[in-house]
Design a protein around this motif. Structure first.
Motif, PDB file in Angstrom:
ATOM      1  N   ILE A  67      -6.075   5.422  -3.032  1.00 49.98           N
ATOM      2  CA  ILE A  67      -4.707   5.970  -3.032  1.00 49.98           C
ATOM      3  C   ILE A  67      -4.238   6.226  -1.604  1.00 49.98           C
ATOM      4  O   ILE A  67      -3.096   5.907  -1.245  1.00 49.98           O
ATOM      5  CB  ILE A  67      -4.640   7.244  -3.897  1.00 49.98           C
ATOM      6  CG1 ILE A  67      -4.845   6.877  -5.370  1.00 49.98           C
ATOM      7  CG2 ILE A  67      -3.320   7.985  -3.689  1.00 49.98           C
ATOM      8  CD1 ILE A  67      -5.082   8.059  -6.284  1.00 49.98           C
ATOM      9  N   VAL A  68      -5.116   6.776  -0.774  1.00 50.78           N
ATOM     10  CA  VAL A  68      -4.774   7.005   0.637  1.00 50.78           C
ATOM     11  C   VAL A  68      -4.464   5.669   1.317  1.00 50.78           C
ATOM     12  O   VAL A  68      -3.518   5.567   2.104  1.00 50.78           O
ATOM     13  CB  VAL A  68      -5.919   7.757   1.360  1.00 50.78           C
ATOM     14  CG1 VAL A  68      -5.700   7.787   2.857  1.00 50.78           C
ATOM     15  CG2 VAL A  68      -6.048   9.178   0.823  1.00 50.78           C
ATOM     16  N   LEU A  69      -5.227   4.643   0.998  1.00 49.79           N
ATOM     17  CA  LEU A  69      -4.998   3.323   1.597  1.00 49.79           C
ATOM     18  C   LEU A  69      -3.655   2.743   1.160  1.00 49.79           C
ATOM     19  O   LEU A  69      -2.945   2.126   1.963  1.00 49.79           O
ATOM     20  CB  LEU A  69      -6.140   2.375   1.249  1.00 49.79           C
ATOM     21  CG  LEU A  69      -6.077   0.972   1.853  1.00 49.79           C
ATOM     22  CD1 LEU A  69      -5.983   1.032   3.373  1.00 49.79           C
ATOM     23  CD2 LEU A  69      -7.302   0.161   1.437  1.00 49.79           C
ATOM     24  N   ILE A  70      -3.272   2.945  -0.094  1.00 54.93           N
ATOM     25  CA  ILE A  70      -1.962   2.464  -0.558  1.00 54.93           C
ATOM     26  C   ILE A  70      -0.842   3.166   0.211  1.00 54.93           C
ATOM     27  O   ILE A  70       0.109   2.514   0.661  1.00 54.93           O
ATOM     28  CB  ILE A  70      -1.809   2.664  -2.078  1.00 54.93           C
ATOM     29  CG1 ILE A  70      -2.691   1.658  -2.827  1.00 54.93           C
ATOM     30  CG2 ILE A  70      -0.353   2.517  -2.511  1.00 54.93           C
ATOM     31  CD1 ILE A  70      -2.742   1.852  -4.324  1.00 54.93           C
ATOM     32  N   VAL A  71      -0.962   4.477   0.373  1.00 52.81           N
ATOM     33  CA  VAL A  71       0.052   5.205   1.139  1.00 52.81           C
ATOM     34  C   VAL A  71       0.082   4.700   2.580  1.00 52.81           C
ATOM     35  O   VAL A  71       1.162   4.520   3.168  1.00 52.81           O
ATOM     36  CB  VAL A  71      -0.200   6.732   1.083  1.00 52.81           C
ATOM     37  CG1 VAL A  71       0.742   7.483   2.007  1.00 52.81           C
ATOM     38  CG2 VAL A  71      -0.075   7.237  -0.349  1.00 52.81           C
ATOM     39  N   HIS A  72      -1.088   4.422   3.149  1.00 52.87           N
ATOM     40  CA  HIS A  72      -1.179   3.877   4.507  1.00 52.87           C
ATOM     41  C   HIS A  72      -0.423   2.554   4.602  1.00 52.87           C
ATOM     42  O   HIS A  72       0.344   2.332   5.555  1.00 52.87           O
ATOM     43  CB  HIS A  72      -2.651   3.687   4.889  1.00 52.87           C
ATOM     44  CG  HIS A  72      -2.872   2.827   6.082  1.00 52.87           C
ATOM     45  ND1 HIS A  72      -2.660   3.268   7.362  1.00 52.87           N
ATOM     46  CD2 HIS A  72      -3.283   1.541   6.193  1.00 52.87           C
ATOM     47  CE1 HIS A  72      -2.936   2.293   8.217  1.00 52.87           C
ATOM     48  NE2 HIS A  72      -3.316   1.234   7.514  1.00 52.87           N
ATOM     49  N   VAL A  73      -0.632   1.674   3.639  1.00 59.41           N
ATOM     50  CA  VAL A  73       0.051   0.374   3.644  1.00 59.41           C
ATOM     51  C   VAL A  73       1.554   0.559   3.519  1.00 59.41           C
ATOM     52  O   VAL A  73       2.335  -0.081   4.242  1.00 59.41           O
ATOM     53  CB  VAL A  73      -0.494  -0.534   2.513  1.00 59.41           C
ATOM     54  CG1 VAL A  73       0.354  -1.779   2.350  1.00 59.41           C
ATOM     55  CG2 VAL A  73      -1.943  -0.914   2.787  1.00 59.41           C
ATOM     56  N   LEU A  74       1.982   1.436   2.611  1.00 57.20           N
ATOM     57  CA  LEU A  74       3.418   1.681   2.446  1.00 57.20           C
ATOM     58  C   LEU A  74       4.034   2.265   3.720  1.00 57.20           C
ATOM     59  O   LEU A  74       5.156   1.898   4.103  1.00 57.20           O
ATOM     60  CB  LEU A  74       3.666   2.599   1.252  1.00 57.20           C
ATOM     61  CG  LEU A  74       3.277   2.030  -0.117  1.00 57.20           C
ATOM     62  CD1 LEU A  74       3.458   3.076  -1.209  1.00 57.20           C
ATOM     63  CD2 LEU A  74       4.071   0.766  -0.421  1.00 57.20           C
ATOM     64  N   MET A  75       3.315   3.165   4.386  1.00 61.59           N
ATOM     65  CA  MET A  75       3.800   3.715   5.652  1.00 61.59           C
ATOM     66  C   MET A  75       3.880   2.626   6.720  1.00 61.59           C
ATOM     67  O   MET A  75       4.819   2.603   7.519  1.00 61.59           O
ATOM     68  CB  MET A  75       2.880   4.844   6.137  1.00 61.59           C
ATOM     69  CG  MET A  75       3.002   6.123   5.348  1.00 61.59           C
ATOM     70  SD  MET A  75       1.809   7.382   5.878  1.00 61.59           S
ATOM     71  CE  MET A  75       2.470   7.835   7.482  1.00 61.59           C
TER      72      MET A  75
END
Length: 140
Positions: free
Chosen positions: A55-63
């Motif tokens: 989930i943290v990685l998905i937020v990282h990609v979106l950012m």
């Protein structure tokens, strides 16, 4: 292209992590089951870490795509918080709940597994249920 690869990795972390921790969560949250399996602390901890880091990685990609804030700093801090704060709390709560729940059950010694990568104990309502589980395991 790198964002797609990261999203695939994140999805894999989430998918496999939930797959791993789902049995422990089911055993923790269900009532009246005839038997259940309790994984080792390291296994439960890793199983919680995987989907949370995903989930943290998905937020990282979106950012990264939206060019908001500092995605690398977010990922580093988020991963550390997940690994060293959130996952241990969830692991401890799950393990305590399963330990309390196991007091009304007997441990199936023949189904216990102690290994480097995947250790667990199986609990059942009676020794007869343990024997049934053992017979099912042998026939599979």
């Amino acid at each position: 292209m790198i964002h797609i690869i990261r999203l695939i990795i994140a999805a894999a972390f989430i998918w496999f992590g939930f797959g791993q921790v789902s049995e422990d969560l089911y055993a923790t949250l269900s009532n009246g089951s005839e038997s259940f399996r309790v994984s080792g602390i390291a296994n439960i901890w890793a199983s919680y870490c995987a989907p949370l880091v995903g989930i943290v990685l998905i937020v990282h990609v979106l950012m990264s795509i939206a060019k908001i804030g500092n995605p690398d700093k977010f990922f580093q801090r988020g991963a550390l918080i997940v690994i060293f704060a959130i996952a241990p709390i969830l692991t401890f709560a799950t393990k305590v709940k399963l330990t309390v729940k196991s007091e009304g059950y007997v441990e199936c010694q023949d189904l216990r597994r102690v290994a480097r990568w995947n250790s667990y104990q199986v609990y059942a309502l009676s020794f007869d249920e343990c024997q049934l589980l053992k017979n099912r395991k042998i026939t599979k």
